[in-house]
Every structure is written in C-alpha cells, then in structure tokens.
Write a protein that holds these residues in place. Structure first.
Motif, PDB file in Angstrom:
ATOM      1  N   ALA A   7       0.684  -1.186  -0.097  1.00  0.00           N
ATOM      2  CA  ALA A   7       0.120   0.030   0.123  1.00  0.00           C
ATOM      3  C   ALA A   7       0.726   1.286  -0.050  1.00  0.00           C
ATOM      4  N   ALA A   8       2.027   1.171   0.839  1.00  0.00           N
ATOM      5  CA  ALA A   8       2.681   2.209   0.769  1.00  0.00           C
ATOM      6  C   ALA A   8       3.428   2.689  -0.634  1.00  0.00           C
ATOM      7  N   LEU A   9       3.848   1.463  -1.144  1.00  0.00           N
ATOM      8  CA  LEU A   9       4.544   1.736  -2.571  1.00  0.00           C
ATOM      9  C   LEU A   9       3.461   2.232  -3.371  1.00  0.00           C
ATOM     10  N   ASN A  10       2.312   1.936  -3.574  1.00  0.00           N
ATOM     11  CA  ASN A  10       1.298   2.287  -4.397  1.00  0.00           C
ATOM     12  C   ASN A  10       1.177   3.768  -4.074  1.00  0.00           C
ATOM     13  N   ARG A  11       0.768   4.192  -2.745  1.00  0.00           N
ATOM     14  CA  ARG A  11       0.852   5.575  -2.532  1.00  0.00           C
ATOM     15  C   ARG A  11       2.081   6.404  -2.776  1.00  0.00           C
ATOM     16  N   ILE A  12       3.237   6.134  -2.802  1.00  0.00           N
ATOM     17  CA  ILE A  12       4.431   6.757  -3.126  1.00  0.00           C
ATOM     18  C   ILE A  12       4.467   6.785  -4.763  1.00  0.00           C
ATOM     19  N   ILE A  13       4.235   5.861  -5.681  1.00  0.00           N
ATOM     20  CA  ILE A  13       4.018   6.099  -6.863  1.00  0.00           C
ATOM     21  C   ILE A  13       2.998   6.871  -7.409  1.00  0.00           C
ATOM     22  N   ALA A  14       1.835   6.845  -6.595  1.00  0.00           N
ATOM     23  CA  ALA A  14       0.728   7.640  -7.045  1.00  0.00           C
ATOM     24  C   ALA A  14       1.141   9.308  -6.823  1.00  0.00           C
ATOM     25  N   ASP A  15       2.000   9.453  -5.749  1.00  0.00           N
ATOM     26  CA  ASP A  15       2.232  10.781  -5.132  1.00  0.00           C
ATOM     27  C   ASP A  15       3.299  11.214  -6.252  1.00  0.00           C
ATOM     28  N   GLN A  16       4.156  10.524  -7.010  1.00  0.00           N
ATOM     29  CA  GLN A  16       5.140  10.844  -7.503  1.00  0.00           C
ATOM     30  C   GLN A  16       4.501  11.150  -9.054  1.00  0.00           C
ATOM     31  N   GLU A  17       3.485  10.276  -9.414  1.00  0.00           N
ATOM     32  CA  GLU A  17       2.585  10.447 -10.680  1.00  0.00           C
ATOM     33  C   GLU A  17       1.873  12.122 -10.469  1.00  0.00           C
ATOM     34  N   ASN A  18       1.363  12.390  -9.501  1.00  0.00           N
ATOM     35  CA  ASN A  18       0.578  13.304  -9.241  1.00  0.00           C
ATOM     36  C   ASN A  18       1.320  14.367  -9.189  1.00  0.00           C
ATOM     37  N   ARG A  19       2.471  14.366  -8.558  1.00  0.00           N
ATOM     38  CA  ARG A  19       3.600  15.726  -8.718  1.00  0.00           C
ATOM     39  C   ARG A  19       3.950  16.122  -9.964  1.00  0.00           C
ATOM     40  N   ALA A  20       4.337  15.037 -10.771  1.00  0.00           N
ATOM     41  CA  ALA A  20       4.717  15.240 -12.202  1.00  0.00           C
ATOM     42  C   ALA A  20       3.535  15.791 -13.064  1.00  0.00           C
ATOM     43  N   ARG A  21       2.292  15.312 -12.780  1.00  0.00           N
ATOM     44  CA  ARG A  21       1.243  15.567 -13.577  1.00  0.00           C
ATOM     45  C   ARG A  21       0.985  17.102 -13.512  1.00  0.00           C
ATOM     46  N   ALA A  22       1.074  17.592 -11.851  1.00  0.00           N
ATOM     47  CA  ALA A  22       0.802  18.703 -11.435  1.00  0.00           C
ATOM     48  C   ALA A  22       1.795  19.876 -12.195  1.00  0.00           C
ATOM     49  N   ARG A  23       2.917  19.493 -12.234  1.00  0.00           N
ATOM     50  CA  ARG A  23       4.033  20.216 -12.867  1.00  0.00           C
ATOM     51  C   ARG A  23       3.662  20.679 -14.304  1.00  0.00           C
ATOM     52  N   LEU A  24       3.005  19.648 -15.113  1.00  0.00           N
ATOM     53  CA  LEU A  24       2.590  19.884 -16.194  1.00  0.00           C
ATOM     54  C   LEU A  24       1.314  20.523 -16.588  1.00  0.00           C
ATOM     55  N   GLU A  25       0.667  20.248 -15.782  1.00  0.00           N
ATOM     56  CA  GLU A  25      -0.819  20.811 -16.032  1.00  0.00           C
ATOM     57  C   GLU A  25      -1.178  21.942 -15.214  1.00  0.00           C
ATOM     58  N   GLY A  26      -0.477  22.317 -14.084  1.00  0.00           N
ATOM     59  CA  GLY A  26      -0.735  23.583 -13.204  1.00  0.00           C
ATOM     60  C   GLY A  26      -0.261  24.949 -13.623  1.00  0.00           C
ATOM     61  N   GLY A  27      -1.041  25.647 -13.302  1.00  0.00           N
ATOM     62  CA  GLY A  27      -0.485  27.150 -13.493  1.00  0.00           C
ATOM     63  C   GLY A  27      -0.333  27.461 -14.889  1.00  0.00           C
ATOM     64  N   PHE A  28       0.873  28.000 -15.102  1.00  0.00           N
ATOM     65  CA  PHE A  28       1.450  28.532 -16.233  1.00  0.00           C
ATOM     66  C   PHE A  28       2.439  27.151 -17.092  1.00  0.00           C
ATOM     67  N   ALA A  29       2.271  26.259 -16.664  1.00  0.00           N
ATOM     68  CA  ALA A  29       3.222  25.172 -17.333  1.00  0.00           C
ATOM     69  C   ALA A  29       3.248  25.141 -18.748  1.00  0.00           C
ATOM     70  N   GLU A  30       2.339  25.553 -19.671  1.00  0.00           N
ATOM     71  CA  GLU A  30       2.456  25.561 -21.013  1.00  0.00           C
ATOM     72  C   GLU A  30       3.281  26.862 -21.524  1.00  0.00           C
ATOM     73  N   ALA A  31       3.552  27.840 -20.662  1.00  0.00           N
ATOM     74  CA  ALA A  31       4.596  29.148 -20.860  1.00  0.00           C
ATOM     75  C   ALA A  31       5.748  28.839 -20.844  1.00  0.00           C
ATOM     76  N   GLN A  32       6.216  27.550 -20.252  1.00  0.00           N
ATOM     77  CA  GLN A  32       7.507  27.216 -19.898  1.00  0.00           C
ATOM     78  C   GLN A  32       8.192  26.146 -20.985  1.00  0.00           C
ATOM     79  N   VAL A  33       6.928  26.053 -22.178  1.00  0.00           N
ATOM     80  CA  VAL A  33       7.485  25.177 -23.218  1.00  0.00           C
ATOM     81  C   VAL A  33       7.521  25.997 -24.590  1.00  0.00           C
TER      82      VAL A  33
END
Length: 357
Positions: A171-197
């Motif tokens: 359960a901890a492994l699934n939670r850590i992987i999910a948190d890592q995916e969520n942080r990576a997705r948030a960096r791409l989707e959140g705020g002005f992420a499209e302005a950095q590309v």
C-alpha cells in the motif's frame, strides 16, 4: 531526565516509535504523552511495549539505537533551538525514492531481503523457481527503517534473516508511486506550465529534425504521458495503434471545431468575405461525423474519458475527480476506450490529407 529536549527525528519514524523514545530516552511520563496525544495512558503504554517487543529484530534494534543516540546528543548539547526542530510527519523525498526502489524489487514474486549478522549490507534476492541469480545491495539502515515502519517483516529469523514485503508495504509503494505521478502531472498541468515550453519543436543533434513534428506544440498531452508507461511485463501500456487512434480523435475534434467557426464566419460576413472552399466544409462535416460516430460506439463512460483526455487534454487525475471515479482508475478505462477507437479507425490512413498536422 525530564529536562532533556526533544530530538528532531526523521519524518518517516512512526508516531509510536517517537513516543517510545520520548518515554525511554527523554524520560517523559506516560500520562504526559497521553495528554499530548489526546488518548488514554494505557494506549501509550501498549505502544511502548509493542515497540520494545520489536527490538528482538536485529535490524529494528539497530535503528532504534541510532535514534536513541539523537536524544543522547541533545542531552549533551542542550540549547533553545533543540526543542524547536521538529521533523514533519511525512516521508522525506530521499527516503521515498530509496524505499520505493527496494519495495519495487520486493514486490516481485519470490523476492526477499536477506540480512546476515555482522554484515554491513543486506541484499535483495529471488528464491525458488523464479530465481534469476541477480542480487541488489541495500544498506542496513534503510532495511531497518523499512522494518520499523512495518513495510517489510521478518519471515525467517536466523543467522541470515529473510524479510518479505507486507500488505502495508505494498500500500505504501502504491501511495508513493501515485504521489510521484501526481506531482509530475501537476507540474505539467498546473499554473502556467504551457508558458515554460517553447512553441517550436526541438531539433535532434546534428541539425536534423524528428521524423514528424508535434501537432499541438512540444508539451506532453495526457495521452503521451500514458504512452510512456509500461505494464508489469515491461511492455508498453498503450500500443502505437491506440496512441494513433487517440490522436485521430483529437484531429477530428479540432477539424469539427474549425469547420464550425468557419461556418459562423461565412454567415456573419457573407458580403465581405470570399466564398469558402467546399472541400473545407466537407472535411469538417466528415470529421464531425467520424467523431460523433466514434463516441457513440464507445458509449457512456468510455466516451467521457476519451473526450476529456484526448480532445480537451484534461489530466487523468482531474478527469477522475470530475467524473467521480476512484483514483488511478481512469488510465484503465482510457486504455479500453483507446482499444475500441483503434478498431474503429482501423489501420488505413486514407484520410491522412485531411489531418491538421
């Protein structure tokens, strides 16, 4: 001993272990710990006895001895800042990555962590018919931390003790992987992420470009992020046909939208604008028909996730939240939808000239 300041402990240390060390090393009374925790003193007493029982495990005893040394160091160097350094109740980024790598190895069939007496390192090996002869070294402090958190448990104790991953560890492994995916997705989707590309596509070294330029800019779409994943056998989570089908649905969606805008322009500027080409109207009408037919064939649920992620470029986490689905279920449903889309569009590319890119 009650005047010994509280030593800063790592964030991965369980609360039960923190209270155990506060009682045994700092000398804090059971009732004082119970008042601070808001529970009955018997609860703290059971936690202290439980942690004391865990010291029969050599790995856990080594980790507890190390953590107890922090209280001894705090007693030798008391200061006003000693009691203010409180570690956050959560996993640090470094411990997360190291723990996830070890737990991933232990989640494979027949994998165990072997720790021998007097050895500075433990190893992860696979036993039984699935043994492949490969060994991965793991530091004893990290192995002890995993045992203290309850993510691994000793299955056979002796001169060479063997540890297996527990249900809490999975359960901890699934939670850590999910948190890592969520942080990576948030960096791409959140705020002005499209302005950095940048808008222009990157070129390969040597001056030559890629075989095909991106159609919607260089930022990764949810479909492209999902295409980089692999299943448990190491195969791509999405086949090239599924990825192409998702992009075709996006193309038809864009063509239908453009055709609608052009029709509105013709109605509003009938006298001032030039006559539109009939091929543009026909291409837009055909794209709208294909998109509508594809979504109807998918049906409810599959069409919702395909429209949100492939056409509107909505992230999987956002789509799951808006649709009221359980976490991490969207990628499975989207994969099924892409399978049906691949069958709908087929392998032929006779309509490639109508695409945007």
């Amino acid at each position: 001993m009650q005047n010994i300041p509280q030593a800063p402990l790592p964030g991965w240390v369980p609360l039960e272990t923190c209270r155990y060390l506060q009682h045994t090393e700092a000398g804090r009374p059971i009732r004082q710990l119970a008042r601070k925790a808001g529970c009955h003193p018997s609860t703290i007493l059971r936690q202290v006895r439980r942690v004391e029982t865990l010291r029969d495990d050599p790995l856990i005893d080594e980790v507890l001895t190390y953590l107890a040394g922090r209280y001894q160091a705090a007693a030798l160097k008391p200061g006003p800042a000693a009691g203010k350094q409180a570690a956050p109740r959560g996993l640090s980024a470094g411990f997360e990555q190291e723990a996830a790598s070890v737990l991933t190895l232990l989640s494979r069939g027949g994998a165990v962590l072997a720790a021998a007496e007097g050895m500075e390192m433990a190893v992860v090996v696979r036993e039984g018919a699935e043994a492949d002869g490969q060994k991965v070294a793991v530091s004893r402090p990290l192995a002890g931390a995993l045992a203290l958190t309850g993510w691994i448990a000793c299955s056979r104790q002796g001169r060479i003790s063997r540890y297996s991953i527990t249900t809490a560890g999975r359960a901890a492994l699934n939670r850590i992987i999910a948190d890592q995916e969520n942080r990576a997705r948030a960096r791409l989707e959140g705020g002005f992420a499209e302005a950095q590309v940048p808008f222009a596509a990157h070129e390969a070294p040597g001056g030559g470009g890629y075989g095909r330029k991106p159609r919607y800019g260089s930022s990764e779409t949810p479909l492209e992020m999902l295409a980089r994943l692999a299943d448990k056998d190491g195969n791509p989570f999405l086949s090239p046909g599924m990825v192409t089908a998702g992009k075709r649905l996006r193309e038809d969606f864009e063509l239908a939208q453009i055709s609608g805008h052009l029709r509105q322009e013709k109605l509003y500027f009938t006298q001032a604008s030039r006559a539109m080409r009939s091929s543009s109207q026909e291409a837009g009408a055909a794209a709208r028909e294909r998109m509508t037919d594809a979504l109807q064939k998918l049906g409810a649920g599959l069409s919702d996730i395909a429209l949100r992620c492939c056409c509107h470029l909505e992230g999987l986490e956002t789509a799951e939240r808006n649709l009221g689905w359980p976490a991490r279920s969207g990628k499975v449903v989207l994969r099924i939808a892409l399978q049906h889309l691949a069958e709908y569009y087929g392998e032929g590319r006779e309509q490639e000239a109508e695409l945007i890119g």
